[in-house]
Design an enzyme around this catalytic site. Structure first.
Site, PDB file in Angstrom:
ATOM      1  N   HIS A 220      -8.977  -6.887 -10.281  1.00 29.56           N
ATOM      2  CA  HIS A 220      -8.170  -7.728  -9.392  1.00 29.56           C
ATOM      3  C   HIS A 220      -8.711  -7.691  -7.974  1.00 29.56           C
ATOM      4  CE1 HIS A 220      -5.363  -6.280 -12.610  1.00 29.56           C
ATOM      5  NE2 HIS A 220      -5.193  -7.587 -12.713  1.00 29.56           N
ATOM      6  N   GLY A 403      -3.306  -9.699  -4.100  1.00 32.15           N
ATOM      7  CA  GLY A 403      -3.071 -10.937  -3.375  1.00 32.15           C
ATOM      8  C   GLY A 403      -2.138 -11.933  -4.019  1.00 32.15           C
ATOM      9  N   ASP A 404      -1.375 -11.512  -5.035  1.00 29.70           N
ATOM     10  CA  ASP A 404      -0.529 -12.476  -5.732  1.00 29.70           C
ATOM     11  C   ASP A 404       0.951 -12.328  -5.416  1.00 29.70           C
ATOM     12  OD1 ASP A 404       0.045 -10.119  -7.024  1.00 29.70           O
ATOM     13  OD2 ASP A 404      -0.219 -10.902  -9.049  1.00 29.70           O
ATOM     14  N   HIS A 405       1.319 -11.396  -4.547  1.00 35.53           N
ATOM     15  CA  HIS A 405       2.738 -11.122  -4.321  1.00 35.53           C
ATOM     16  C   HIS A 405       3.479 -12.346  -3.797  1.00 35.53           C
ATOM     17  CE1 HIS A 405       6.303  -8.746  -3.648  1.00 35.53           C
ATOM     18  NE2 HIS A 405       6.350  -9.101  -2.385  1.00 35.53           N
ATOM     19  N   GLY A 406       2.940 -12.986  -2.791  1.00 38.21           N
ATOM     20  CA  GLY A 406       3.596 -14.168  -2.239  1.00 38.21           C
ATOM     21  C   GLY A 406       3.638 -15.309  -3.227  1.00 38.21           C
ATOM     22  N   GLY A 487      12.087   1.472 -11.089  1.00 42.24           N
ATOM     23  CA  GLY A 487      10.984   2.151 -10.425  1.00 42.24           C
ATOM     24  C   GLY A 487      11.311   3.604 -10.118  1.00 42.24           C
ATOM     25  N   ARG A 543      -0.415  -0.009  -7.659  1.00 44.80           N
ATOM     26  CA  ARG A 543      -1.854  -0.272  -7.646  1.00 44.80           C
ATOM     27  C   ARG A 543      -2.532   0.288  -6.403  1.00 44.80           C
ATOM     28  NH1 ARG A 543      -2.479  -6.022  -9.354  1.00 44.80           N
ATOM     29  NH2 ARG A 543      -2.142  -5.049 -11.363  1.00 44.80           N
ATOM     30  N   ASP A 556       3.212  -2.655   3.567  1.00 48.57           N
ATOM     31  CA  ASP A 556       3.389  -2.881   2.135  1.00 48.57           C
ATOM     32  C   ASP A 556       3.982  -4.265   1.893  1.00 48.57           C
ATOM     33  OD1 ASP A 556       3.619  -1.926  -0.712  1.00 48.57           O
ATOM     34  OD2 ASP A 556       5.713  -2.391  -0.277  1.00 48.57           O
TER      35      ASP A 556
END
Length: 578
Positions: A220, A403-406, A487, A543, A556
């Site tokens: 990733h 880079g996929d959070h948003g 979590g 990650r 974060d």
């Protein structure tokens, strides 16, 4: 960015649709879930089912290994994100032939979380589920902490071996033992020469300067162990092989299988240049290559680079590796599909996922409050803020993540907003819709984390006529309990917990003396401080934890999105109180 794309948000669904059309002789799409691809040979009564799943963008992994005597069903995630728990559960049901299901997947926080939840979802169906977690990426953690290593291209050998043992009639415990043996025998390393770009972001989420290479890079784009000037192909091959062999400690005379995969934009002829050097060096060390796989087996969109995987073989693994298997991504001989394939498909009745009726809570409302009825627009306001910050959240995530959070947050909140648009719904109803979308359609680690967060809120709000300070406290503490249900992070671990815990505590402390509106202001300020506190923290879970000190100096992404949610929630309630 020049790509063959329609709408970036639709690329996964369109990929799956095209894949199923192109390989209809081997695979079919689940009638119950468009994010589950099933082998035409599955399920087989009396045979152990094999399931895997992972984020898209790695094709032919994961869907390409759905086939005969390989993987029976695959759960499909968003680009670089874990599939949802529901998709894993539906894949398990699709693969079950009555002898149990082995779920073989990679060691990522979102996958671990969603597979665990999927096991709970299929428990009422009476399906026995066992798991094997691949952790073959040498550079992602030291040998003394191998349980923390990522799963990369070694997963392919795990699927091949586990699928072969299942095809031979092995029991669930035997299949799991064989797959675990394959994982334990694998070591992998990646080298990146140029980054990749998530289509919805539009720019690379990390950088490798011209003339440089990154050793130990993840699939990733996770940072490797060192960045250095690009070497010749032979020197790169020697470096990769040495990293693997130093961890493997293979004796002279050992037999191995080698997989050399491109990362998406590496010309195949260059892969053969690397492989020529790898095998010649193994020969020089007295290590024999029994079988080699060279090509694009586990990619990373259009990243330039390669991964090397070496699996040590004994007689059992060698025989299982040679067992015929047929799938779009790998073929090792022709397999005739069984005549009774799919016969067990009707074993499982559809689960009733409808909402339970809500009983009215007998609570006294004290002081200023916000009516639950007609306040569903609060969720639309949350969605507007998250969607507006899509690029910002992905940019932050790209610094120490993938880079996929948003992208995923905006997709989830946006879909929820569409489903509640122009509808006069109560707050608990819209919170439930948001939770269902995040858990059922988005996946990754944030899908279940925020899904349970909003589910906790919805459950606490349901049945209340209005939300006063005490009700808001109960709602927020339920949200915190929901996150902690899934979590294990604590304050200081550089996660959304660093924002959520102090924000909830600040509201509770202020509400006792200052009143509802002032307590909302205190919650907002604490959320901002909690978000900012993550800049100086070193990630301990997820990650980014594999980066150690390199994760310091960056906020974060989860804490940032949590801060947006909490400050918007506070503003929405203050507006209605006024």
């Amino acid at each position: 960015m020049q790509r063959f794309i329609n709408n970036p948000d639709d690329i996964v669904d369109e990929t799956v649709a095209g894949f199923v059309r192109a390989h209809r002789n081997m695979v079919r799409l689940s009638p119950d879930n468009p994010r589950v691809v099933i082998s035409t040979a599955a399920p087989q009564p009396g045979r152990v089912g094999i399931v895997t799943g992972g984020g898209s963008g790695h094709e032919p992994a994961f869907i390409g290994y759905t086939g005969h005597s390989l993987v029976d069903a695959v759960a499909v995630g968003e680009l670089f994100s874990s599939p949802t728990a529901k998709s894993f559960a539906d894949a398990i049901r699709a693969a079950d032939g009555g002898a149990g299901v082995a779920v073989l997947y990679g060691n990522y926080a979102g996958d671990n979380m969603n597979v665990r939840m999927a096991k709970e979802l299929v428990a009422p169906d009476g399906i026995e589920v066992a798991t094997v977690v691949a952790n073959d990426d040498v550079c992602s953690a030291p040998a003394s902490e191998r349980e923390k290593r990522r799963g990369v291209a070694g997963e392919i050998f795990m699927w091949k071996i586990g699928g072969a043992r299942a095809a031979q009639g092995g029991s669930l415990s035997e299949v799991v033992a064989a797959a675990q043996k394959a994982v334990d025998a694998c070591r992998s390393v990646g080298v990146g020469l140029a980054p990749c770009t998530l289509p919805a972001v539009g720019h690379a989420n990390f950088a490798i300067e011209a003339g440089m290479m990154e050793v130990g890079i993840g699939h990733h784009g996770e940072p490797g162990v060192r960045v250095e000037p690009l070497k010749t192909a032979d020197d790169v091959a020697d470096d990769m092989l040495q990293i693997v062999l130093d961890d493997h400690d293979l004796p002279a005379g050992a037999e191995v299988a080698v997989l050399l995969s491109g990362l998406g934009a590496t010309p195949v002829n260059e892969l053969y240049v690397l492989y020529d050097r790898v095998e010649s060096q193994l020969d020089a060390k007295g290590v024999h290559v029994h079988k080699a796989f060279v090509g694009n087996y586990f990619t990373s969109l259009e990243m330039v680079g390669a991964t090397l995987t070496v699996m040590a073989l004994d007689a059992e693994l060698k025989a299982l590796l040679d067992h015929p298997a047929e799938a779009p991504g790998m073929t090792t001989g022709h397999v005739a599909p069984p005549a009774n394939a799919g016969a067990a498909h009707s074993r499982h009745a559809k689960a009733d996922h409808g909402q339970e009726s809500v009983a009215t809570k007998n609570v006294a409302i004290a002081g200023p409050s916000v009516s639950v009825a007609g306040s569903g627009a609060i969720v639309r306001e949350l969605a507007e803020v998250i969607v507006a910050n899509k690029a910002h959240l992905s940019e932050i995530d790209g610094l120490i993540g993938d880079g996929d959070h948003g992208i995923n947050m905006a997709k989830g909140f946006g879909r929820a907003a569409q489903r509640i648009a122009e509808r006069d719904l109560s707050l608990d109803q819209t919170l439930r819709i948001l939770s269902d979308v995040l858990m059922g359609e988005i996946g990754g680690s944030m899908g279940p984390l925020y899904g349970f967060m909003f589910a906790g809120m919805a459950q606490e709000v349901a049945g209340r006529p209005a939300i006063d300070a005490a009700g808001f406290s109960a709602m927020m503490n339920a949200a915190l309990a929901g996150v902690r249900r899934t979590g294990s992070a604590q304050v200081g671990d550089k996660t959304l917990i660093d924002c959520l815990v102090p924000a909830v505590a600040a509201f509770d402390a202020a509400a006792r003396d200052a009143g509802f509106a002032a307590a909302l202001e205190e919650m907002s300020e604490a959320a901002l401080k909690g978000r900012d506190s993550t800049v100086d923290l070193v990630a301990k879970v997820g990650r980014a934890s594999r980066l150690g000190e390199r994760s310091r100096g960056v906020p974060d992404a989860g804490a940032t999105s949590c801060c947006l949610i909490l400050t918007t929630l506070a503003a929405s309630f203050r507006k209605r109180l006024a």
